[in-house]
Motif scaffolding. Structure first.
Motif, PDB file in Angstrom:
ATOM      1  N   GLN A   1       0.841  -1.196   0.000  1.00 27.79           N
ATOM      2  CA  GLN A   1       0.000   0.000   0.000  1.00 27.79           C
ATOM      3  C   GLN A   1       0.882   1.255   0.000  1.00 27.79           C
ATOM      4  O   GLN A   1       0.594   2.224  -0.700  1.00 27.79           O
ATOM      5  N   ALA A   2       1.962   1.216   0.761  1.00 29.50           N
ATOM      6  CA  ALA A   2       2.886   2.352   0.795  1.00 29.50           C
ATOM      7  C   ALA A   2       3.508   2.584  -0.579  1.00 29.50           C
ATOM      8  O   ALA A   2       3.660   3.730  -1.019  1.00 29.50           O
ATOM      9  N   LEU A   3       3.848   1.503  -1.269  1.00 27.97           N
ATOM     10  CA  LEU A   3       4.450   1.623  -2.598  1.00 27.97           C
ATOM     11  C   LEU A   3       3.485   2.293  -3.577  1.00 27.97           C
ATOM     12  O   LEU A   3       3.899   3.125  -4.392  1.00 27.97           O
ATOM     13  N   THR A   4       2.209   1.981  -3.484  1.00 29.26           N
ATOM     14  CA  THR A   4       1.220   2.619  -4.353  1.00 29.26           C
ATOM     15  C   THR A   4       1.236   4.130  -4.152  1.00 29.26           C
ATOM     16  O   THR A   4       1.239   4.904  -5.116  1.00 29.26           O
ATOM     17  N   HIS A   5       1.276   4.568  -2.897  1.00 30.43           N
ATOM     18  CA  HIS A   5       1.288   6.006  -2.609  1.00 30.43           C
ATOM     19  C   HIS A   5       2.623   6.643  -2.979  1.00 30.43           C
ATOM     20  O   HIS A   5       2.652   7.778  -3.474  1.00 30.43           O
ATOM     21  N   ALA A   6       3.710   5.934  -2.757  1.00 31.67           N
ATOM     22  CA  ALA A   6       5.023   6.476  -3.122  1.00 31.67           C
ATOM     23  C   ALA A   6       5.134   6.655  -4.632  1.00 31.67           C
ATOM     24  O   ALA A   6       5.653   7.675  -5.111  1.00 31.67           O
ATOM     25  N   ARG A   7       4.638   5.704  -5.386  1.00 36.75           N
ATOM     26  CA  ARG A   7       4.668   5.831  -6.847  1.00 36.75           C
ATOM     27  C   ARG A   7       3.780   6.992  -7.323  1.00 36.75           C
ATOM     28  O   ARG A   7       4.149   7.722  -8.244  1.00 36.75           O
ATOM     29  N   ALA A   8       2.627   7.148  -6.687  1.00 39.53           N
ATOM     30  CA  ALA A   8       1.751   8.271  -7.045  1.00 39.53           C
ATOM     31  C   ALA A   8       2.448   9.597  -6.747  1.00 39.53           C
ATOM     32  O   ALA A   8       2.401  10.537  -7.553  1.00 39.53           O
ATOM     33  N   ALA A   9       3.121   9.682  -5.598  1.00 37.08           N
ATOM     34  CA  ALA A   9       3.859  10.897  -5.243  1.00 37.08           C
ATOM     35  C   ALA A   9       4.960  11.180  -6.251  1.00 37.08           C
ATOM     36  O   ALA A   9       5.113  12.316  -6.718  1.00 37.08           O
ATOM     37  N   LEU A  10       5.703  10.149  -6.607  1.00 35.32           N
ATOM     38  CA  LEU A  10       6.803  10.325  -7.556  1.00 35.32           C
ATOM     39  C   LEU A  10       6.279  10.847  -8.894  1.00 35.32           C
ATOM     40  O   LEU A  10       6.847  11.791  -9.470  1.00 35.32           O
ATOM     41  N   GLU A  11       5.203  10.280  -9.371  1.00 29.54           N
ATOM     42  CA  GLU A  11       4.625  10.732 -10.643  1.00 29.54           C
ATOM     43  C   GLU A  11       4.200  12.202 -10.562  1.00 29.54           C
ATOM     44  O   GLU A  11       4.469  12.989 -11.476  1.00 29.54           O
ATOM     45  N   LEU A  12       3.582  12.582  -9.468  1.00 25.64           N
ATOM     46  CA  LEU A  12       3.142  13.970  -9.305  1.00 25.64           C
ATOM     47  C   LEU A  12       4.333  14.924  -9.211  1.00 25.64           C
ATOM     48  O   LEU A  12       4.305  16.017  -9.785  1.00 25.64           O
TER      49      LEU A  12
END
Length: 184
Positions: free
Chosen positions: A146-157
């Motif tokens: 779940q953390a990886l999903t949010h980290a990837r979303a942050a990186l993309e943004l």
């Protein structure tokens, strides 16, 4: 047309938010001093890979609780059409609850911050909230997927935000790599 009561409530909410921010600045100064003392006493290994925790002194906890109370009061007063300001309040509360070791509340407020930042089109701050939620999930329950999903979303943004977000993108890329290594 805005009613006078809406303007007064918004102004009072901003005042309360500023008081919360002042408490957080004092908290950060106190924690920085505690970390310097631990390091000077050779009781803190800053070269170690990974994360560390330490008990907050009572004064730091009191500052967090005061900041929380100010932000909660501001949240109650802030008009609903002030989505950007509401997002910031939720983000601050998420960080406070993370430090107070109240993970469920931290996750709730960071989730609201993500939703509201996205609704107003603030990709950079949305990325910050995604990053902080990823960190919260790692610290509080080792919920790496779940953390990886949010980290990837942050990186993309952050990448979409351009060179102004380069530092955040670099830091978040490290978090993504760390999480991927845990899951492989």
């Amino acid at each position: 047309m805005k009613k006078a009561s809406d303007v007064n409530e918004r102004d009072e909410a901003r005042n309360l938010s500023n008081q919360g921010a002042a408490c957080l600045r004092l908290f950060e100064e106190l924690v920085s001093e505690c970390l310097r003392r631990l390091q000077a006493a050779d009781r803190l290994d800053t070269g170690a890979v990974g994360r560390f925790t330490f008990s907050l002194p009572p004064q730091a906890v009191e500052l967090l609780q005061r900041a929380r109370d100010h932000y909660l009061a501001a949240l109650r007063l802030m008009p609903k059409e002030e989505a950007g300001n509401l997002a910031v309040l939720h983000h601050q509360l998420g960080g406070i609850y993370k430090h107070l070791d109240e993970a469920e509340r931290a996750e709730h407020h960071l989730g609201e911050a993500i939703r509201l930042h996205a609704a107003v089109g603030d990709g950079f701050r949305c990325g910050q909230s995604h990053h902080d939620l990823a960190e919260t999930l790692v610290h509080r329950g080792r919920r790496y997927a779940q953390a990886l999903t949010h980290a990837r979303a942050a990186l993309e943004l952050f990448q979409q935000a351009g060179s102004g977000a380069a530092r955040e993108a670099h830091r978040t890329a490290g978090l993504v790599a760390e999480l991927e290594s845990y899951l492989s």
